[in-house]
Scaffold this motif. Sequence first.
Motif: not given
Length: 287
Positions: A79-82, A111-115, A147-148, A213-216
């Motif tokens: 994910s680019a959003r984590f 915070m959880r997904n930052a792991a 990306g991010p 997400g979709f891209g992954t």
Amino acid sequence: MEQTDDHIGRRLADAWAELQSHADKGNPLDADAYRLAFADPEFLLRRETRGIRFQLEMLKPDMEQQAQGIENTIVVFGSARFPAPEQAEQALKLAKASGDAQALAVAERQMRNAAYYDQARLFSRLVGAHSKTRTPEEQLFICTGGGPGIMEAANRGAQEMGVPTVGLNIALPHEQNSNPYVTPSLSFKFHYFALRKMHFMMRAKALVAFPGGFGTLDELFEVITLVQTRKAKPVPIILFGSDYWKRLVNFDVMIDEGAISPEDLKLFQYVDDPETAWNAIKTFYQL
């Protein structure tokens, strides 16, 4: 004074940038038959020259990677959003101070997904540590979408180990720049998803898919399909974060309905820590 090839090349590049900027602002360029064909964006961006653009997007990243000794890669998706943990912590502090319940719930999830960001970073550090001690033909380089999020984390881990790392970015309707941890000379930008997909696979010796997400999902199932149909050689396909992937996709349904064979589940494996992911790759290649 005679101009050098480099100077002439720079003038052509500057001319292209000026013309492209003109077009980006919505000001159509006047047709100019006398303009050099390869320095004419109005010509190169026509429907009829799409095939030429395909060839260029195939050729440029391939030549640059060859020149820099990038022969074998481990592709990391996610994910680019984590966010990075430090960003998630700051967002959580602000959410708590705001008293907004919805903002707090989002910040806690981040915070959880930052792991996963930390784990992707650590995984890349393991790969980088290995490659630093190997000959060029034995080295493995981290390659991401540039990306991010998870992509940034993977490039960051490699950069921290002092090894080159590749980013294959894509031009999207919303602005997206390459993350700062991609090696500048290995930071590529694509217009066509199809050509970007080909470059991911051309050098890939393993795929590590973090939650995304979709891209992954798109990239993951592309690789699984290529290996399943023997259009690509078998490579380790690693799903990082077993809880996420098993909640997201119930592969047993495909088996129950006869859509895939039970043996197809052997095409990939689940892992939950960076060391296990790296050991799976080392075992596969007997490193």
